[in-house]
Every structure is written in structure tokens, then in C-alpha cells.
Write a protein that holds these residues in place. Structure first.
Motif, mmCIF file in Angstrom:
data_model
loop_
_atom_site.group_PDB
_atom_site.id
_atom_site.type_symbol
_atom_site.label_atom_id
_atom_site.label_comp_id
_atom_site.label_asym_id
_atom_site.label_seq_id
_atom_site.Cartn_x
_atom_site.Cartn_y
_atom_site.Cartn_z
ATOM 1 N N LEU A 6 0.819 -1.216 0.000
ATOM 2 C CA LEU A 6 0.000 0.000 0.000
ATOM 3 C C LEU A 6 0.849 1.261 0.000
ATOM 4 C CD1 LEU A 6 -2.982 -0.775 2.421
ATOM 5 C CD2 LEU A 6 -3.028 -0.478 -0.057
ATOM 6 N N TYR A 7 1.947 1.266 0.789
ATOM 7 C CA TYR A 7 2.733 2.498 0.864
ATOM 8 C C TYR A 7 3.403 2.832 -0.461
ATOM 9 C CZ TYR A 7 7.317 0.175 1.208
ATOM 10 O OH TYR A 7 8.458 -0.538 0.945
ATOM 11 N N THR A 49 7.666 10.279 6.618
ATOM 12 C CA THR A 49 7.006 11.593 6.607
ATOM 13 C C THR A 49 6.960 12.215 5.215
ATOM 14 O OG1 THR A 49 9.131 12.553 7.299
ATOM 15 C CG2 THR A 49 7.481 12.140 9.013
ATOM 16 N N GLY A 50 7.488 11.540 4.190
ATOM 17 C CA GLY A 50 7.328 12.016 2.820
ATOM 18 C C GLY A 50 8.578 12.566 2.175
ATOM 19 N N PHE A 175 11.061 17.970 7.561
ATOM 20 C CA PHE A 175 9.749 17.336 7.505
ATOM 21 C C PHE A 175 9.305 17.000 8.928
ATOM 22 C CE2 PHE A 175 11.210 17.041 3.279
ATOM 23 C CZ PHE A 175 10.134 16.752 2.450
ATOM 24 N N LYS A 176 8.131 17.464 9.303
ATOM 25 C CA LYS A 176 7.625 17.218 10.653
ATOM 26 C C LYS A 176 6.757 15.960 10.681
ATOM 27 C CE LYS A 176 3.748 20.408 9.908
ATOM 28 N NZ LYS A 176 3.105 21.661 10.358
ATOM 29 N N ARG A 177 6.555 15.442 11.880
ATOM 30 C CA ARG A 177 5.660 14.294 12.036
ATOM 31 C C ARG A 177 4.236 14.693 11.618
ATOM 32 N NH1 ARG A 177 9.351 13.037 16.142
ATOM 33 N NH2 ARG A 177 9.853 10.806 16.263
ATOM 34 N N ILE A 178 3.558 13.756 10.995
ATOM 35 C CA ILE A 178 2.194 14.014 10.530
ATOM 36 C C ILE A 178 1.240 13.795 11.693
ATOM 37 C CG2 ILE A 178 0.488 13.419 8.776
ATOM 38 C CD1 ILE A 178 2.779 12.167 7.150
ATOM 39 N N GLY A 212 3.345 9.338 13.865
ATOM 40 C CA GLY A 212 3.426 10.409 12.882
ATOM 41 C C GLY A 212 4.001 10.015 11.544
ATOM 42 N N ALA A 213 4.098 8.713 11.266
ATOM 43 C CA ALA A 213 4.681 8.232 10.009
ATOM 44 C C ALA A 213 3.591 7.612 9.139
ATOM 45 C CB ALA A 213 5.788 7.216 10.278
ATOM 46 N N MET A 214 3.328 8.200 7.993
ATOM 47 C CA MET A 214 2.294 7.686 7.094
ATOM 48 C C MET A 214 2.650 6.297 6.573
ATOM 49 S SD MET A 214 -0.605 8.008 5.648
ATOM 50 C CE MET A 214 -1.042 9.739 5.878
ATOM 51 N N ARG A 215 3.929 6.065 6.313
ATOM 52 C CA ARG A 215 4.328 4.748 5.803
ATOM 53 C C ARG A 215 4.055 3.663 6.846
ATOM 54 N NH1 ARG A 215 9.366 5.668 4.242
ATOM 55 N NH2 ARG A 215 10.352 4.977 6.168
#
Length: 544
Positions: A6-7, A49-50, A175-178, A212-215
């Protein structure tokens, strides 16, 4: 067709798809619109975080044939080639495996050649902090004055390891935590497009544990979809997959800590362990919960978190009102120290159990423990519970308040017992099962079975502990242990806790052999016989 994680499948293709980094994407789009593209960028931030996604989008955008407001069109040949990883203008380098000076020399030679198609060659160097010092020095001149057709994008999770000479030549973006709220909204949108049946509570649970990590959030979701394929994904199923505990456990555990209820704490730990939960994760999440309780006591400092329901938020406020600030600070500090020790513990369950006993039985003389003891006395007094000092030390006053008497019982005259001799120690070792029956309630009744009794010389009996955690426990309860031994065996014993490895070393030293490594399995049959003869025990137990 091969399955794509998915990631990777949901990696954003435009700046608008990057979550929670608007301060970076807006700057990069403005640079593209105004044709102010720099020659070197440094993307810093924690995992997931992208950083890499933004680097790929930026590399695609600066070569796009039909850019729109700083965004790549994703339709031209240059964009399609970049998305399909067949572009000759974008080079991704893993610095973790290509960190030598020779790799950078090859790169330095390649950058001199202009691109066959498009305006820029883009070099994305991931985990750049892994480059060797010589490699950084080789990159320095090229990074400072590269050809006009080259753009460097360096990505790292540890910018402190990047030399200052490199940092000063790059435009740095942090890049900050989401936020959990942003992750929840994004996951909900993704799952609608993927036709995955998942509850709102399950999405919040995933958002709360991904740091905070989308992955990380997408990886957890991928596991849940695979494990519960074709089923609705609920909060309980998510907790089962990630090995986490429901928030009710943290509320119950905190309530037990506030009441100094040792038995309840040990019972909750046992339930968590039997359910297969990760105890390290439990302590980590417990610290976060205690932090929320502490902040709930300070007006305006705690915003309602997305992973708390309205009922949980109300209970959080009630729990905060029932605990002192000093006690919460002590608990957070103590559990943080325990978490570091548990990383190196051979048995995290015992470490947590012993610590739970200690934190609910404040016996030390430091200021924080004194505050806790005073708080407990105040609670007992407020509930009209009578107690004596023995009840206070053994934690029976609060937990057995229904059976508490209105006035302390009159103490019986203390009978002085005879001092134990070596033959009494021998009898005690042989009757160890009787001693275990002398402990009626946990935690002593549980932990006494984990040790053994031993003897060397003189008139002292040793409590042989296989782990430092057990040693600390019985060192704290030594007087109580001696009192039980005196009650069971009718003699006053000199007792001392000792680690098993120290006990074995001293056993070997009795007959002149001090190198334990020569006999790692313990005492040989010959030496055991000599030791028995020397201390006049015909059936002494040599510990395995």
C-alpha cells in the motif's frame, strides 16, 4: 500481476498528495513557478514523513513538459517515464550501500554529461548521512559548483551526522511528524478508494500508534487487510495485529497505581502477557497515557486527541482530578527509566512485575517516594481505614479495607528465638517447600518459587537469585523474608540475597578453583563431593 504494498501503491504523484508538509510543498512549487530552482536540497525528518516521495515529485516536476502551477502534469512523456522508473534524468542512490569514495567519484564524473532529453539531471541520495567522511569530501566541490543541468536532493533521518560543510551548501527542509488527525483523514479516503471495510475507531487506533509516520500507518493497515481478508476491520482486530492493548487497560492500571493496589497491577500485567501483548509497547503507551493524565490537570494544555473517544476524554479528566501532580511526575519518570532497562532485560515480564511492586510499595527515603507515602496515608485516613505499620508495608491496609479493624491490634510480646546454626540451615534448605507455604499472598508467594536457598560457610543462608530483578526484589523485602523464616523454622536466620553467578563463583572458590569458565555447567562430581565434605553437609543442594 504482482501485489504492490500500500505504501508504494498509494505514494503521492503530486505535491497536493503529500500529507502534513504544506510548508515544504508550497515553497517548492513557488520555486518552480518563479524558475528559482536551487542546485542542492537537504530533506530531513523522521521515517515515513514524505521525504523520498517529495523528492520524486520535485524531480518529476522540474522536467515536466506541461507543468501546472508548479505541479507535474503526470501525462507527458517525461512524467510517465519518471513514474515507471525508466527515466534517464532521475538517479536514485542508496548511500547506505554506496557510501565509499569510489562511488562518489563515479557520480562526479557522470554529472558532467548533460541530459539527452529534458532540462535537468536529478540525483536523489537517500540516507546521505551514511556516506563516509572521504565520500563527503569528494562530493563537496561538485555539490558547491555543479553543472547548470544538475540538481542534488539529499535525504536523511539523521542530519546531525551530515558535515556542516555539506549543510551550508544545501537548502534545508525539515519534515515534521504528521498529525494523527491528518493520518486518519488520509487513511479513510484511501480505504474508500480501495473499497476496504474499516471502522472509524480502527483508523484512529492505527493513527495513534504509527508515531506520525504515514508509511508505518499504511504498513499496519496492509497487515490488517491481509490478516482479516474479506472481513470488517475493527479496533480490536487492529490491536490484535499490532500487539497493543485497549485504552481501558491503561485507565485500569493507572487507577491501580493511584490506589497503590499491587495485586491489581500484577493481575493486569498477567492478563496482558497471556493475551500475547508486547510488554515494551504496553509501557510505552502507559507513559503516553500518564502524560495525558498529567496534562489534563493543566487547563488548556491538553487538546482532545483523535484516538480518544468522548467517554475516554471524560474519564481522563476524572482520573486527573483524583491524582496528585507530584505522583504523576514520579510515575512518568520511573516508567521511562524502566523502559530503558527492559530493552536489555532477559525477562521483561519479571522486570515489569517487580517494578510494579516497588512503585506501589514506596519504601525508599527519597523525596518522591515520601510524597507517595504521604498521599497513601491521606487516602487511608479519608476513607476511615485503620492500619498499622506492618499493614502499610505489606499493602494490606488499602486492598483489604473491608476487613480493616477500627483500632490497631495490640502487639504481642516479641519472643526472642535462638540463632540458626549450620544444621538449622541444612534443615531449612531441605524444607524449602515449607518456606514457600509461609508466604500467603502475592507478590512474595509468586517470587519465592523463583529462587533457591544455598549455604557456603559460617551461619548465613543465601537467597540465590537467577536475575538482577529478583535480587532487587528480595533485597527490598529481606526483613520480611527473615521474619517468615523465623516463623516457619523457629530460628533467627542471617540471610543475604545473592546473584546465582556470584554464588557459583564463591562455591568454586571454596576448593581453590576460581575460574568458572573452566566448568561452565557448574561443579564437577568430584568437586561437589569435596565441597560437601568441607562444610559437613551430606545432602547439600548445588544449584544448577
Amino acid at each position: 500481476m504482482e501485489y504492490t504494498a500500500l505504501y508504494r501503491k498509494l505514494r503521492p504523484k503530486r505535491f497536493s498528495g503529500v500529507c502534513g508538509q504544506e510548508h515544504i510543498t508550497k515553497t517548492l512549487k513557488n520555486q518552480l513557478i518563479s524558475h528559482r530552482v536551487s542546485h542542492a536540497y537537504l530533506f530531513c525528518g523522521t521515517r515515513g514523513t514524505g521525504k523520498t516521495s517529495t523528492a520524486k515529485i520535485f524531480a518529476k516536476a522540474i522536467n515536466c513538459l506541461n507543468p501546472k502551477d508548479g505541479e507535474p502534469c503526470c501525462e507527458c512523456e517525461m512524467c510517465l517515464a519518471a513514474e515507471q522508473d525508466r527515466s534517464f534524468n532521475i538517479f536514485e542512490i542508496d548511500a547506505a550501500s554506496n557510501n565509499g569514495v569510489d562511488n562518489i567519484r563515479e557520480l562526479r564524473d557522470e554529472v558532467n554529461y548533460p541530459p539527452a532529453v529534458g532540462k535537468y539531471k536529478v540525483y536523489i541520495i537517500d540516507e546521505v548521512h551514511m556516506l563516509s567522511l572521504a565520500a563527503f569530501n569528494a562530493l563537496l566541490k561538485t555539490l558547491e559548483e555543479p553543472p547548470a543541468h544538475v540538481v542534488f536532493i539529499l535525504a536523511t533521518t539523521d542530519p546531525q551526522k551530515v558535515p556542516v560543510t555539506i549543510l551550508s551548501r544545501c537548502q534545508r527542509f525539515d519534515f515534521k511528524r504528521i498529525s494523527a488527525e491528518t493520518i486518519s483523514k488520509t487513511l479513510t479516503e484511501y480505504m474508500k478508494n480501495e473499497s476496504v471495510n474499516i471502522t472509524e475507531e480502527a483508523v484512529r487506533a492505527i493513527s495513534a500508534v504509527c508515531d506520525g509516520a504515514m508509511r508505518d500507518a499504511l504498513s499496519i493497515l496492509d497487515r490488517c487487510i491481509s490478516f482479516y481478508y474479506g472481513e470488517e476491520i475493527t479496533k480490536d482486530k487492529v490491536l490484535e495485529v499490532i500487539g497493543s492493548a485497549d485504552k481501558k487497560v491503561f485507565f485500569d492500571f493507572t487507577d491501580a497505581l493511584s490506589r497503590f493496589d499491587t495485586v491489581k497491577c500484577l493481575s493486569l500485567i498477567e492478563n496482558i502477557f497471556e493475551d500475547g501483548r508486547d510488554l515494551n509497547r504496553f509501557v510505552t503507551e502507559l507513559i503516553a497515557h500518564l502524560r495525558n493524565v498529567l496534562f489534563a490537570k493543566q487547563p488548556g494544555t491538553l487538546k482532545t486527541a483523535s484516538d480518544y473517544s468522548s467517554d475516554d476524554t471524560e474519564r481522563l479528566a476524572r482520573q486527573a482530578a483524583g491524582m496528585e501532580t507530584e505522583r504523576l511526575i514520579e510515575l512518568i519518570s520511573s516508567f521511562s527509566g524502566l523502559l530503558n532497562k527492559m530493552k536489555y532485560s532477559d525477562n521483561v515480564k519479571i522486570s515489569l512485575e517487580v517494578f510494579a511492586v516497588k512503585i506501589t510499595s514506596p519504601l525508599s527515603d527519597d523525596d518522591s517516594s515520601l510524597v507517595s507515602r504521604i498521599e497513601k496515608l491521606e487516602r487511608l485516613a479519608a476513607e476511615n481505614i485503620s492500619f498499622n505499620s506492618a499493614d502499610f508495608m505489606s499493602q494490606n491496609a488499602y486492598n483489604n479495607k473491608e476487613n480493616a479493624q477500627e483500632s490497631p491490634p495490640t502487639a504481642e510480646p516479641v519472643k526472642v528465638k535462638e540463632k540458626a546454626l549450620p544444621e538449622d540451615i541444612k534443615a531449612a534448605i531441605n524444607s524449602f517447600s515449607d518456606l514457600k507455604k509461609g508466604f500467603k499472598s502475592p507478590p512474595e508467594s509468586v517470587f519465592i518459587g523463583a529462587v533457591k536457598l544455598g549455604y557456603l560457610t559460617g551461619e548465613k543462608i543465601y537467597i540465590v537469585c537467577p536475575s538482577p530483578a529478583l535480587y532487587d526484589f528480595w533485597a527490598l523485602r529481606l526483613e520480611h523474608l527473615k521474619a517468615v523464616m523465623a516463623e516457619v523454622f523457629g530460628r533467627e536466620f542471617e540471610a543475604e540475597p545473592i546473584l546465582k553467578e556470584d554464588y557459583d563463583t564463591r562455591c568454586l572458590a571454596l576448593f581453590g578453583q576460581t575460574d568458572v569458565n573452566k566448568d561452565p555447567k557448574g561443579l564437577s562430581e568430584k568437586n561437589t563431593g569435596e565441597l560437601k565434605k568441607k562444610i559437613h553437609f551430606d545432602n547439600i543442594e548445588i544449584l544448577d
